[in-house]
Design an enzyme around this catalytic site. Sequence first.
Site, PDB file in Angstrom:
ATOM      1  CG  HIS A 192      69.988  68.972  25.967  1.00 24.90           C
ATOM      2  ND1 HIS A 192      69.874  69.786  24.868  1.00 24.90           N
ATOM      3  CD2 HIS A 192      69.359  67.804  25.633  1.00 24.90           C
ATOM      4  CE1 HIS A 192      69.225  69.143  23.902  1.00 24.90           C
ATOM      5  NE2 HIS A 192      68.903  67.938  24.353  1.00 24.90           N
ATOM      6  NE  ARG A 194      62.995  73.046  25.131  1.00 31.29           N
ATOM      7  CZ  ARG A 194      64.071  73.501  24.482  1.00 31.29           C
ATOM      8  NH1 ARG A 194      65.241  72.861  24.583  1.00 31.29           N
ATOM      9  NH2 ARG A 194      63.997  74.563  23.732  1.00 31.29           N
ATOM     10  NE  ARG A 247      68.805  75.727  30.163  1.00 31.19           N
ATOM     11  CZ  ARG A 247      68.443  75.480  28.903  1.00 31.19           C
ATOM     12  NH1 ARG A 247      67.464  76.150  28.346  1.00 31.19           N
ATOM     13  NH2 ARG A 247      69.077  74.541  28.210  1.00 31.19           N
ATOM     14  CG  ASN A 300      72.047  76.427  29.146  1.00 29.73           C
ATOM     15  OD1 ASN A 300      72.591  75.318  29.164  1.00 29.73           O
ATOM     16  ND2 ASN A 300      71.470  76.926  28.071  1.00 29.73           N
ATOM     17  CB  THR A 353      68.554  79.427  25.620  1.00 29.36           C
ATOM     18  OG1 THR A 353      67.619  78.601  24.909  1.00 29.36           O
ATOM     19  CG2 THR A 353      69.970  78.986  25.291  1.00 29.36           C
ATOM     20  CE  LYS A 382      73.209  72.170  28.223  1.00 27.72           C
ATOM     21  NZ  LYS A 382      73.281  73.366  27.348  1.00 27.72           N
ATOM     22  CG  PHE A 389      76.520  79.179  20.015  1.00 25.08           C
ATOM     23  CD1 PHE A 389      76.149  77.865  20.242  1.00 25.08           C
ATOM     24  CD2 PHE A 389      75.618  80.018  19.359  1.00 25.08           C
ATOM     25  CE1 PHE A 389      74.913  77.383  19.841  1.00 25.08           C
ATOM     26  CE2 PHE A 389      74.367  79.544  18.956  1.00 25.08           C
ATOM     27  CZ  PHE A 389      74.020  78.225  19.194  1.00 25.08           C
TER      28      PHE A 389
HETATM   29  P1  DAT Z   1      68.418  75.084  24.407  1.00 23.74           P
HETATM   30  O1  DAT Z   1      69.514  74.364  25.169  1.00 23.74           O
HETATM   31  O2  DAT Z   1      67.641  76.019  25.302  1.00 23.74           O
HETATM   32  O3  DAT Z   1      67.536  74.152  23.609  1.00 23.74           O
HETATM   33  P2  DAT Z   1      69.702  75.791  21.891  1.00 23.74           P
HETATM   34  O4  DAT Z   1      69.339  74.435  21.405  1.00 23.74           O
HETATM   35  O5  DAT Z   1      69.304  76.971  21.045  1.00 23.74           O
HETATM   36  O6  DAT Z   1      69.155  76.052  23.371  1.00 23.74           O
HETATM   37  O7  DAT Z   1      71.295  75.900  22.063  1.00 23.74           O
HETATM   38  C1  DAT Z   1      72.049  74.812  22.555  1.00 23.74           C
HETATM   39  C2  DAT Z   1      73.051  75.334  23.573  1.00 23.74           C
HETATM   40  O8  DAT Z   1      74.000  76.196  22.916  1.00 23.74           O
HETATM   41  C3  DAT Z   1      72.438  76.195  24.666  1.00 23.74           C
HETATM   42  O9  DAT Z   1      71.928  75.424  25.725  1.00 23.74           O
HETATM   43  C4  DAT Z   1      73.580  77.071  25.072  1.00 23.74           C
HETATM   44  C5  DAT Z   1      74.335  77.293  23.756  1.00 23.74           C
HETATM   45  N1  DAT Z   1      73.895  78.536  23.096  1.00 23.74           N
HETATM   46  C6  DAT Z   1      72.733  78.729  22.423  1.00 23.74           C
HETATM   47  N2  DAT Z   1      72.657  79.967  21.903  1.00 23.74           N
HETATM   48  C7  DAT Z   1      73.815  80.586  22.272  1.00 23.74           C
HETATM   49  C8  DAT Z   1      74.348  81.898  22.059  1.00 23.74           C
HETATM   50  N3  DAT Z   1      73.692  82.818  21.348  1.00 23.74           N
HETATM   51  N4  DAT Z   1      75.564  82.173  22.585  1.00 23.74           N
HETATM   52  C9  DAT Z   1      76.245  81.254  23.304  1.00 23.74           C
HETATM   53  N5  DAT Z   1      75.814  79.996  23.535  1.00 23.74           N
HETATM   54  C10 DAT Z   1      74.610  79.671  23.035  1.00 23.74           C
HETATM   55 MG    MG Z   2      68.058  72.919  21.971  1.00 20.16          MG
END
Ligand code: DAT
Ligand code: MG
Length: 140
Positions: A122, A88, A105, A119, A94, A12, A60
Site C-alpha cells: 500500500h 505509487r 506489483r 498486491n 492496483t 501487506k 471487496f
Molecule cells: P490502491 O491500493 O492501488 O490504492 P485502492 O485504494 O483502490 O487501491 O484499493 C485498496 C485495496 O483494495 C487494493 O490495494 C486491493 C483491494 N481492491 C481494490 N479494488 C478491488 C477490486 N475491484 N476487487 C478486489 N480487491 C480490490
Molecule cells: Mg488506495
Amino acid sequence: MATIEETLVLVKPDGVQRGLTGEVLRRIETKGYSLVDIRLVHADRALLSAHYAEHEGKPFYEGLLEFMQSGPTVAIRVAGHRVIEGFRSLAGTTDPTTAAPGTIRGDLGRDWDAGVLLNIVHGSDSVESAERELGIWFAA
Ligand code: DAT
Ligand code: MG
C-alpha cells in the site's frame, strides 16, 4: 523548494508471508528515499476500518479487512521529495495481473483468486491521506 514529503508504505500480509519485505525495502532505498520509521503490526479491525474508511460498503471491503487481519503487516514511514507519487509509481497499478513489469506489483504480484486483490504493498495517494494514515499506523 518544496518541503520533504512523508508517505505511509505497507508491506501487506501477502508480502510479509511471501518474504518480500526486504525486496520492497530494497526498492525504496535504491530509489533514494529515506526510511524514517518501521514497525511490524498485526492490525485489528478497528485500525483497518479507519485506514480503509473510503472503501466501506464496496463489494471487496469485508474480504479486504479479513485478509489484512490474516497476518502481520510491515508499516514504513518513508521520506523524500515527491515520495507520495514516487512510491505509487514504484508500486504500480492496483491489479497485479496488469501492473507494469518493473513495478513492485507487476514484478512480484499475480492473481491468486482470493476474492480480494493481493498486491503486496500500500502507498498513500495524497498529502492528506499520508498524514491521516501515518497517524493511524504510527499512533503512540
Ligand atoms: P490502491 O491500493 O492501488 O490504492 P485502492 O485504494 O483502490 O487501491 O484499493 C485498496 C485495496 O483494495 C487494493 O490495494 C486491493 C483491494 N481492491 C481494490 N479494488 C478491488 C477490486 N475491484 N476487487 C478486489 N480487491 C480490490
Ligand atoms: Mg488506495
